[in-house]
Every structure is written in structure tokens, then in C-alpha cells.
Scaffold this motif. Sequence first.
Motif, PDB file in Angstrom:
ATOM      1  N   MET A 268      10.555  -3.265  93.288  1.00  0.00           N
ATOM      2  CA  MET A 268      10.402  -4.676  93.544  1.00  0.00           C
ATOM      3  C   MET A 268      10.125  -4.953  95.023  1.00  0.00           C
ATOM      4  SD  MET A 268      10.444  -7.262  91.657  1.00  0.00           S
ATOM      5  CE  MET A 268      10.609  -8.972  91.592  1.00  0.00           C
ATOM      6  N   LYS A 269      10.774  -4.174  95.905  1.00  0.00           N
ATOM      7  CA  LYS A 269      10.549  -4.350  97.336  1.00  0.00           C
ATOM      8  C   LYS A 269       9.085  -4.107  97.681  1.00  0.00           C
ATOM      9  CE  LYS A 269      15.085  -2.868  98.941  1.00  0.00           C
ATOM     10  NZ  LYS A 269      15.784  -1.883  99.777  1.00  0.00           N
ATOM     11  N   TRP A 270       8.478  -3.152  97.025  1.00  0.00           N
ATOM     12  CA  TRP A 270       7.079  -2.820  97.330  1.00  0.00           C
ATOM     13  C   TRP A 270       6.144  -3.956  96.976  1.00  0.00           C
ATOM     14  CZ3 TRP A 270       6.027   0.839 100.522  1.00  0.00           C
ATOM     15  CH2 TRP A 270       6.939   1.882 100.684  1.00  0.00           C
ATOM     16  N   ILE A 271       6.446  -4.675  95.935  1.00  0.00           N
ATOM     17  CA  ILE A 271       5.599  -5.809  95.549  1.00  0.00           C
ATOM     18  C   ILE A 271       5.658  -6.890  96.628  1.00  0.00           C
ATOM     19  CG2 ILE A 271       5.316  -7.671  93.861  1.00  0.00           C
ATOM     20  CD1 ILE A 271       6.303  -5.697  91.728  1.00  0.00           C
ATOM     21  N   TYR A 272       6.862  -7.190  97.133  1.00  0.00           N
ATOM     22  CA  TYR A 272       6.991  -8.176  98.209  1.00  0.00           C
ATOM     23  C   TYR A 272       6.259  -7.718  99.462  1.00  0.00           C
ATOM     24  CZ  TYR A 272      10.547 -10.568  95.444  1.00  0.00           C
ATOM     25  OH  TYR A 272      11.208 -11.243  94.471  1.00  0.00           O
ATOM     26  N   ARG A 273       6.365  -6.464  99.777  1.00  0.00           N
ATOM     27  CA  ARG A 273       5.685  -5.925 100.952  1.00  0.00           C
ATOM     28  C   ARG A 273       4.171  -6.011 100.804  1.00  0.00           C
ATOM     29  NH1 ARG A 273       9.489  -0.625 102.080  1.00  0.00           N
ATOM     30  NH2 ARG A 273      11.324  -1.823 102.684  1.00  0.00           N
ATOM     31  N   ILE A 274       3.657  -5.699  99.630  1.00  0.00           N
ATOM     32  CA  ILE A 274       2.208  -5.752  99.403  1.00  0.00           C
ATOM     33  C   ILE A 274       1.724  -7.199  99.458  1.00  0.00           C
ATOM     34  CG2 ILE A 274       0.404  -5.361  97.672  1.00  0.00           C
ATOM     35  CD1 ILE A 274       1.946  -2.829  96.841  1.00  0.00           C
ATOM     36  N   VAL A 275       2.465  -8.113  98.839  1.00  0.00           N
ATOM     37  CA  VAL A 275       2.080  -9.526  98.866  1.00  0.00           C
ATOM     38  C   VAL A 275       2.121 -10.055 100.300  1.00  0.00           C
ATOM     39  CG1 VAL A 275       2.787 -11.847  98.129  1.00  0.00           C
ATOM     40  CG2 VAL A 275       2.751  -9.971  96.492  1.00  0.00           C
ATOM     41  N   THR A 276       3.140  -9.695 101.067  1.00  0.00           N
ATOM     42  CA  THR A 276       3.243 -10.118 102.455  1.00  0.00           C
ATOM     43  C   THR A 276       2.090  -9.561 103.279  1.00  0.00           C
ATOM     44  OG1 THR A 276       5.650 -10.177 102.250  1.00  0.00           O
ATOM     45  CG2 THR A 276       4.745 -10.161 104.480  1.00  0.00           C
ATOM     46  N   ALA A 277       1.737  -8.305 103.078  1.00  0.00           N
ATOM     47  CA  ALA A 277       0.622  -7.704 103.812  1.00  0.00           C
ATOM     48  C   ALA A 277      -0.684  -8.401 103.467  1.00  0.00           C
ATOM     49  CB  ALA A 277       0.537  -6.218 103.496  1.00  0.00           C
ATOM     50  N   ILE A 278      -0.904  -8.747 102.197  1.00  0.00           N
ATOM     51  CA  ILE A 278      -2.132  -9.446 101.799  1.00  0.00           C
ATOM     52  C   ILE A 278      -2.198 -10.827 102.450  1.00  0.00           C
ATOM     53  CG2 ILE A 278      -3.328 -10.502  99.823  1.00  0.00           C
ATOM     54  CD1 ILE A 278      -2.350  -8.093  98.159  1.00  0.00           C
ATOM     55  N   ILE A 279      -1.076 -11.537 102.482  1.00  0.00           N
ATOM     56  CA  ILE A 279      -1.044 -12.863 103.113  1.00  0.00           C
ATOM     57  C   ILE A 279      -1.346 -12.749 104.603  1.00  0.00           C
ATOM     58  CG2 ILE A 279       0.475 -14.793 103.724  1.00  0.00           C
ATOM     59  CD1 ILE A 279       1.796 -14.411 100.968  1.00  0.00           C
ATOM     60  N   LEU A 280      -0.746 -11.779 105.282  1.00  0.00           N
ATOM     61  CA  LEU A 280      -1.003 -11.596 106.720  1.00  0.00           C
ATOM     62  C   LEU A 280      -2.459 -11.238 106.990  1.00  0.00           C
ATOM     63  CD1 LEU A 280       2.213  -9.728 107.894  1.00  0.00           C
ATOM     64  CD2 LEU A 280       1.500 -12.037 108.473  1.00  0.00           C
ATOM     65  N   ILE A 281      -3.018 -10.334 106.210  1.00  0.00           N
ATOM     66  CA  ILE A 281      -4.420  -9.952 106.400  1.00  0.00           C
ATOM     67  C   ILE A 281      -5.330 -11.155 106.163  1.00  0.00           C
ATOM     68  CG2 ILE A 281      -6.282  -8.533 105.443  1.00  0.00           C
ATOM     69  CD1 ILE A 281      -4.147  -6.340 104.993  1.00  0.00           C
ATOM     70  N   GLY A 282      -5.020 -11.962 105.148  1.00  0.00           N
ATOM     71  CA  GLY A 282      -5.805 -13.166 104.897  1.00  0.00           C
ATOM     72  C   GLY A 282      -5.705 -14.157 106.037  1.00  0.00           C
ATOM     73  N   ALA A 283      -4.497 -14.341 106.585  1.00  0.00           N
ATOM     74  CA  ALA A 283      -4.309 -15.288 107.689  1.00  0.00           C
ATOM     75  C   ALA A 283      -5.055 -14.834 108.940  1.00  0.00           C
ATOM     76  CB  ALA A 283      -2.823 -15.452 107.984  1.00  0.00           C
ATOM     77  N   ILE A 284      -5.165 -13.543 109.138  1.00  0.00           N
ATOM     78  CA  ILE A 284      -5.878 -13.029 110.309  1.00  0.00           C
ATOM     79  C   ILE A 284      -7.391 -13.125 110.125  1.00  0.00           C
ATOM     80  CG2 ILE A 284      -6.343 -10.929 111.630  1.00  0.00           C
ATOM     81  CD1 ILE A 284      -3.384 -10.188 111.191  1.00  0.00           C
ATOM     82  N   THR A 285      -7.890 -12.890 108.905  1.00  0.00           N
ATOM     83  CA  THR A 285      -9.341 -12.850 108.688  1.00  0.00           C
ATOM     84  C   THR A 285      -9.960 -14.217 108.423  1.00  0.00           C
ATOM     85  OG1 THR A 285      -8.996 -12.350 106.350  1.00  0.00           O
ATOM     86  CG2 THR A 285      -9.320 -10.483 107.848  1.00  0.00           C
ATOM     87  N   ILE A 286      -9.197 -15.208 108.011  1.00  0.00           N
ATOM     88  CA  ILE A 286      -9.769 -16.529 107.699  1.00  0.00           C
ATOM     89  C   ILE A 286     -10.503 -17.147 108.896  1.00  0.00           C
ATOM     90  CG2 ILE A 286      -9.122 -18.922 107.171  1.00  0.00           C
ATOM     91  CD1 ILE A 286      -7.234 -17.816 105.066  1.00  0.00           C
ATOM     92  N   PRO A 287      -9.972 -17.120 110.128  1.00  0.00           N
ATOM     93  CA  PRO A 287     -10.727 -17.717 111.243  1.00  0.00           C
ATOM     94  C   PRO A 287     -12.078 -17.025 111.493  1.00  0.00           C
ATOM     95  CG  PRO A 287      -8.448 -17.409 111.874  1.00  0.00           C
ATOM     96  CD  PRO A 287      -8.627 -16.746 110.554  1.00  0.00           C
ATOM     97  N   PHE A 288     -12.221 -15.769 111.112  1.00  0.00           N
ATOM     98  CA  PHE A 288     -13.493 -15.087 111.276  1.00  0.00           C
ATOM     99  C   PHE A 288     -14.510 -15.533 110.226  1.00  0.00           C
ATOM    100  CE2 PHE A 288     -10.584 -12.250 113.475  1.00  0.00           C
ATOM    101  CZ  PHE A 288     -11.298 -11.957 114.624  1.00  0.00           C
ATOM    102  N   MET A 289     -14.047 -16.099 109.127  1.00  0.00           N
ATOM    103  CA  MET A 289     -14.938 -16.510 108.042  1.00  0.00           C
ATOM    104  C   MET A 289     -15.215 -18.005 108.047  1.00  0.00           C
ATOM    105  SD  MET A 289     -13.418 -14.292 104.943  1.00  0.00           S
ATOM    106  CE  MET A 289     -12.871 -12.637 105.217  1.00  0.00           C
TER     107      MET A 289
END
Length: 165
Positions: free
Chosen positions: A1-22
Motif C-alpha cells: 500500500m505504501k508503494w501506491i502512495y509513493r507512486i501517486v505522489t511521484a506522478i503528481i510531483l512530476i506533473g506539477a513540474i512539467t505543466i509550466p513547460f506545456m
Amino acid sequence: MKWIYRIVTAIILIGAITIPFMMKNKQGEPMMSLPNIDDLSPSEIISNVPSLPSDRTVYKWKDATGVWHYGDQPPEGVKFSTLVVNDQTNIIQSTPILEVTAPLPKTATDSDRGNTPTYTPPQSNEDTLTLDRALNIVDDAHAVRDMMEQRNKQLEALTRNTEKK
């Protein structure tokens, strides 16, 4: 279960970083972009260097109340002086270095004080630490240590006397 939270958190962070470039701004360009290889050429880098020092003319005058004024335009109908100021000049004054004109007066000698060694500061022409001066410093440090130990013993004796009362 911890891994799912970590993966979801990583996806959200990557999205937040890449959105200004798009996202596009009003001119239709991305809001953020990485530099191109052309941006790193020597001509681009040199063009961003501040210009060479330039001299500016400043006008100085005193008003009727005696207050000095400075400006980049000459005043009308008032006597003024012209100052030429370099933009790249350091305006912070350094600390003046005091020159010793006469030798420092000698302090009491070891024989006058008993057996207590004293440190004599270096004269103006002495800029290296000699063995004699180093030994003087060590002897002074030992004397201070002894004096502090005596003082601590006196304080301990005083605190013992006050505790007994």
C-alpha cells in the motif's frame, strides 16, 4: 500500500513540474522552457555582460536654505558645479589604517612585577612570530590559567560558606 502512495505522489510531483513547460502564455509560447544550444553560444553570453564603465555628469548646487542638491539636469538660474562620476566606482570607504609614529611606551619589566612574565606587542617592523614571543605568550597563558584556578577556588570557598549558613 505504501508503494501506491509513493507512486501517486511521484506522478503528481512530476506533473506539477512539467505543466509550466506545456502551458502556453499570451504569445503562444510555453511559460517555461529550457535553454537551447544557441542560447549558450559565446556571443549570447557576452551580450549579457554589463557594459564597460561609463562616466556620468552630475550637477551639484546649494539652495537658498543652504541644503545641497544633486541632479542629472543643471538647475535653472542657480550657480552649480559639475561632477563626473564613474558608475563602476566603489563608494564604500575602507577603514583607515593608523600608522604608528612613535614606539609604544614600555611597560613594567618582569623584575618590577616579580616573576610574572608579560607579553610585549610586536614593534612595527616585526611581523613574524619569534620563539621568544611565542614563549612569552605561552607563559602569559599559564599565568592566566593559574589566576583563574585561584579565583575558582576562592569562589568555591565562598559558596561553601554560604551553603553552611
